[in-house]
Write a protein that holds these residues in place. Structure first.
Motif, PDB file in Angstrom:
ATOM      1  N   ILE A 129       0.494  -1.371  -0.343  1.00 46.07           N
ATOM      2  CA  ILE A 129       0.088   0.332   0.050  1.00 46.07           C
ATOM      3  C   ILE A 129       1.149   0.952  -0.122  1.00 46.07           C
ATOM      4  CG2 ILE A 129      -1.760  -1.048   1.507  1.00 46.07           C
ATOM      5  CD1 ILE A 129      -0.927  -0.323   3.890  1.00 46.07           C
ATOM      6  N   ILE A 130       0.392   2.392  -0.291  1.00 47.80           N
ATOM      7  CA  ILE A 130       1.162   3.657  -0.505  1.00 47.80           C
ATOM      8  C   ILE A 130      -0.407   4.622   0.281  1.00 47.80           C
ATOM      9  CG2 ILE A 130       1.916   5.377  -1.574  1.00 47.80           C
ATOM     10  CD1 ILE A 130       2.368   3.499  -3.877  1.00 47.80           C
ATOM     11  N   ASN A 131      -0.084   5.161   1.433  1.00 51.65           N
ATOM     12  CA  ASN A 131      -1.029   6.215   1.965  1.00 51.65           C
ATOM     13  C   ASN A 131      -0.881   7.345   1.735  1.00 51.65           C
ATOM     14  OD1 ASN A 131      -2.265   7.182   4.183  1.00 51.65           O
ATOM     15  ND2 ASN A 131      -1.715   6.491   5.719  1.00 51.65           N
ATOM     16  N   PHE A 132      -1.090   7.882   0.938  1.00 57.30           N
ATOM     17  CA  PHE A 132      -1.148   9.267   0.442  1.00 57.30           C
ATOM     18  C   PHE A 132      -2.485  10.224   0.827  1.00 57.30           C
ATOM     19  CE2 PHE A 132       1.694   8.973  -3.018  1.00 57.30           C
ATOM     20  CZ  PHE A 132       2.640   9.921  -3.127  1.00 57.30           C
ATOM     21  N   GLY A 133      -3.907   8.978   1.785  1.00 60.54           N
ATOM     22  CA  GLY A 133      -4.335  10.209   2.657  1.00 60.54           C
ATOM     23  C   GLY A 133      -3.503  10.826   3.555  1.00 60.54           C
ATOM     24  N   PHE A 134      -2.610   9.634   4.315  1.00 59.88           N
ATOM     25  CA  PHE A 134      -1.733  11.090   4.989  1.00 59.88           C
ATOM     26  C   PHE A 134      -2.453  10.769   6.678  1.00 59.88           C
ATOM     27  CE2 PHE A 134      -0.053  13.001   1.474  1.00 59.88           C
ATOM     28  CZ  PHE A 134       1.451  11.915   0.880  1.00 59.88           C
ATOM     29  N   ARG A 135      -2.923  10.072   6.303  1.00 58.32           N
ATOM     30  CA  ARG A 135      -3.583   9.550   8.194  1.00 58.32           C
ATOM     31  C   ARG A 135      -3.316   8.601   8.208  1.00 58.32           C
ATOM     32  NH1 ARG A 135      -4.878  14.219   5.981  1.00 58.32           N
ATOM     33  NH2 ARG A 135      -6.424  15.228   6.482  1.00 58.32           N
ATOM     34  N   ASN A 136      -3.664   8.464   9.614  1.00 63.04           N
ATOM     35  CA  ASN A 136      -2.775   6.986  10.064  1.00 63.04           C
ATOM     36  C   ASN A 136      -3.719   6.836  11.297  1.00 63.04           C
ATOM     37  OD1 ASN A 136      -1.840   4.778  12.025  1.00 63.04           O
ATOM     38  ND2 ASN A 136       0.144   5.059  10.429  1.00 63.04           N
ATOM     39  N   PRO A 137      -4.811   5.453  11.721  1.00 63.30           N
ATOM     40  CA  PRO A 137      -5.938   5.215  12.427  1.00 63.30           C
ATOM     41  C   PRO A 137      -4.595   5.165  14.228  1.00 63.30           C
ATOM     42  CG  PRO A 137      -5.970   3.567  11.278  1.00 63.30           C
ATOM     43  CD  PRO A 137      -4.587   4.198  10.796  1.00 63.30           C
ATOM     44  N   LEU A 138      -3.931   5.036  14.214  1.00 67.79           N
ATOM     45  CA  LEU A 138      -3.060   4.416  15.305  1.00 67.79           C
ATOM     46  C   LEU A 138      -2.545   5.407  15.668  1.00 67.79           C
ATOM     47  CD1 LEU A 138      -0.616   1.333  14.118  1.00 67.79           C
ATOM     48  CD2 LEU A 138      -3.102   1.390  15.071  1.00 67.79           C
ATOM     49  N   ARG A 139      -3.102   7.552  15.508  1.00 71.25           N
ATOM     50  CA  ARG A 139      -2.665   8.553  16.247  1.00 71.25           C
ATOM     51  C   ARG A 139      -3.118   8.590  17.192  1.00 71.25           C
ATOM     52  NH1 ARG A 139      -3.667  13.982  16.368  1.00 71.25           N
ATOM     53  NH2 ARG A 139      -2.555  15.301  16.143  1.00 71.25           N
ATOM     54  N   GLY A 140      -2.150   8.504  18.038  1.00 73.43           N
ATOM     55  CA  GLY A 140      -2.848   9.189  20.078  1.00 73.43           C
ATOM     56  C   GLY A 140      -2.127   7.492  20.782  1.00 73.43           C
ATOM     57  N   GLU A 141      -2.498   7.572  22.171  1.00 74.41           N
ATOM     58  CA  GLU A 141      -1.909   6.879  22.722  1.00 74.41           C
ATOM     59  C   GLU A 141      -2.705   5.187  22.376  1.00 74.41           C
ATOM     60  OE1 GLU A 141      -3.104   5.743  27.858  1.00 74.41           O
ATOM     61  OE2 GLU A 141      -4.525   7.654  26.845  1.00 74.41           O
ATOM     62  N   ASN A 142      -1.811   5.050  22.329  1.00 73.54           N
ATOM     63  CA  ASN A 142      -1.803   3.458  22.337  1.00 73.54           C
ATOM     64  C   ASN A 142      -2.268   2.795  23.604  1.00 73.54           C
ATOM     65  OD1 ASN A 142      -0.907   0.584  20.005  1.00 73.54           O
ATOM     66  ND2 ASN A 142       0.586   0.106  21.661  1.00 73.54           N
ATOM     67  N   ASP A 143      -3.251   1.331  23.196  1.00 69.57           N
ATOM     68  CA  ASP A 143      -3.780   0.257  23.652  1.00 69.57           C
ATOM     69  C   ASP A 143      -2.924  -0.711  23.422  1.00 69.57           C
ATOM     70  OD1 ASP A 143      -5.030  -0.774  24.836  1.00 69.57           O
ATOM     71  OD2 ASP A 143      -6.756  -1.085  25.432  1.00 69.57           O
ATOM     72  N   ARG A 144      -2.044  -0.657  24.327  1.00 70.33           N
ATOM     73  CA  ARG A 144      -1.268  -2.652  24.508  1.00 70.33           C
ATOM     74  C   ARG A 144      -1.588  -4.153  24.644  1.00 70.33           C
ATOM     75  NH1 ARG A 144       4.883  -1.457  26.710  1.00 70.33           N
ATOM     76  NH2 ARG A 144       4.627   0.516  26.600  1.00 70.33           N
ATOM     77  N   ARG A 145      -2.978  -3.452  24.691  1.00 73.04           N
ATOM     78  CA  ARG A 145      -4.213  -4.910  24.386  1.00 73.04           C
ATOM     79  C   ARG A 145      -4.327  -5.651  23.282  1.00 73.04           C
ATOM     80  NH1 ARG A 145      -9.211  -3.031  27.907  1.00 73.04           N
ATOM     81  NH2 ARG A 145      -9.113  -1.469  26.182  1.00 73.04           N
ATOM     82  N   TYR A 146      -4.372  -4.452  22.427  1.00 77.15           N
ATOM     83  CA  TYR A 146      -3.996  -4.625  21.115  1.00 77.15           C
ATOM     84  C   TYR A 146      -3.268  -5.046  19.601  1.00 77.15           C
ATOM     85  CZ  TYR A 146      -9.361  -3.738  22.000  1.00 77.15           C
ATOM     86  OH  TYR A 146     -10.293  -3.582  22.383  1.00 77.15           O
ATOM     87  N   GLY A 147      -1.184  -4.048  20.356  1.00 75.13           N
ATOM     88  CA  GLY A 147      -1.011  -4.442  19.359  1.00 75.13           C
ATOM     89  C   GLY A 147       0.301  -2.762  19.899  1.00 75.13           C
ATOM     90  N   PRO A 148       1.561  -3.537  19.205  1.00 77.78           N
ATOM     91  CA  PRO A 148       2.114  -2.682  19.841  1.00 77.78           C
ATOM     92  C   PRO A 148       2.525  -1.016  19.573  1.00 77.78           C
ATOM     93  CG  PRO A 148       3.292  -3.975  17.687  1.00 77.78           C
ATOM     94  CD  PRO A 148       1.531  -4.373  18.116  1.00 77.78           C
ATOM     95  N   ARG A 149       3.295  -0.156  20.280  1.00 72.38           N
ATOM     96  CA  ARG A 149       3.086   1.025  19.220  1.00 72.38           C
ATOM     97  C   ARG A 149       3.333   0.936  18.226  1.00 72.38           C
ATOM     98  NH1 ARG A 149       1.262   5.874  20.578  1.00 72.38           N
ATOM     99  NH2 ARG A 149       0.279   5.442  18.624  1.00 72.38           N
ATOM    100  N   PHE A 150       4.570   0.583  17.339  1.00 78.01           N
ATOM    101  CA  PHE A 150       5.224   0.614  16.115  1.00 78.01           C
ATOM    102  C   PHE A 150       5.093  -0.795  15.972  1.00 78.01           C
ATOM    103  CE2 PHE A 150       7.466   3.486  18.869  1.00 78.01           C
ATOM    104  CZ  PHE A 150       7.114   4.872  18.459  1.00 78.01           C
TER     105      PHE A 150
END
Length: 274
Positions: A129-150
């Motif tokens: 994929i190429i993200n030319f929407g320049f938006r990321n749904p992971l922006r903000g505080e990360n919930d480790r119950r679901y996945g890693p910060r990066f």
């Protein structure tokens, strides 16, 4: 992330079997739920905090049932950032699926073809994929119950799943192409100059969805496969005007082929787990 738990609590009160596979059905592709055995539909409006679909060809409901021998759930209609949703709302169904115990996610979409070897009606497995929407749904505080910060994005799909699918389709004499999908915000179609730029950057397809859901799926560790229906050639590739009606028309035209590919994709899951 408390909202995802509330969504789950509302949904599970209606279920007798939890889904193993989830499907997101794009423009004109919602008919696939007609293949479900013992279907149960839940309107998006019945789920607290769940967005609503506003695009023609997206009915706006979750459909549970059995498909190709596996318990599944399908979204008849997805959410787009251009509808005015927050980016975290666009990806919220992925976390609901995670809460429900889904282990495999099949995303479908309608796209414009940039790769000049593609034609309307082709089905393409998205491999990057190429993200030319320049938006990321992971922006903000990360919930480790679901996945890693990066989360790692070096392989966005499950290539073992794709390998099995390609083998099955080859035996069935069904062509499946591969390519890179470029996300743009929309809702206006892209200009010819933009398409030339995307082509230079290596895009084979362009569309207004999918990438936020892909990022969320990678974040929470759900195995992923993405199938794109080329409903038109992108702006400037051919001397034709683009309309949403044509997108839906092409999606309807290839119903039998696309249905067969999705059936094989779901059946392939069994082989990947042997």
């Amino acid at each position: 992330m408390r909202l995802y738990t509330e969504m789950k609590e509302t949904v599970v009160r209606r279920l007798t079997t939890f889904p193993k596979v989830a499907m997101i059905l794009g423009s004109g592709l919602g008919y696939l739920t007609e293949q479900f055995e013992e279907p149960l539909a839940i309107d998006y409006r019945e789920i607290p905090g769940f967005p609503t679909a506003t695009v023609e060809g997206h009915s706006g409901r979750l459909v549970f049932g059995t498909f190709q021998g596996l318990p599944v759930v399908a979204m008849e209609g997805r959410f787009h950032f251009y509808e005015g949703h927050r980016i975290e709302d666009v990806s919220s169904p992925i976390y609901l699926f995670k809460e429900l115990g889904v282990s495999n996610l099949l995303i479908t979409n309608a796209s414009g073809g940039i790769n000049r070897s593609f034609s309307p009606g082709d089905i393409v497995a998205v491999t990057d994929i190429i993200n030319f929407g320049f938006r990321n749904p992971l922006r903000g505080e990360n919930d480790r119950r679901y996945g890693p910060r990066f989360p790692d994005m070096s392989e966005i799909i499950d290539f073992a799943w794709l390998k099995v699918l390609k083998s099955r389709l080859e035996k069935a004499k069904i062509d499946l192409k591969e390519g890179t999908y470029c996300w743009t915000l929309g809702p206006s179609y892209e200009t010819p100059a933009e398409i030339r730029a995307f082509e230079f950057f290596g895009a084979d397809l362009v569309g207004m969805s999918t990438v936020p859901e892909v990022i969320a799926a990678r974040h929470c560790g759900i195995k992923l496969l993405v199938l794109s229906c080329v409903t038109n050639m992108a702006s400037g590739i051919l001397k034709e005007k683009l309309t949403h009606a044509d997108v839906v028309k092409t999606a309807n035209r290839i119903r039998p082929k696309f249905t067969a590919v999705v059936q094989h994709a779901v059946e392939s899951i069994k082989e990947t787990e042997q």
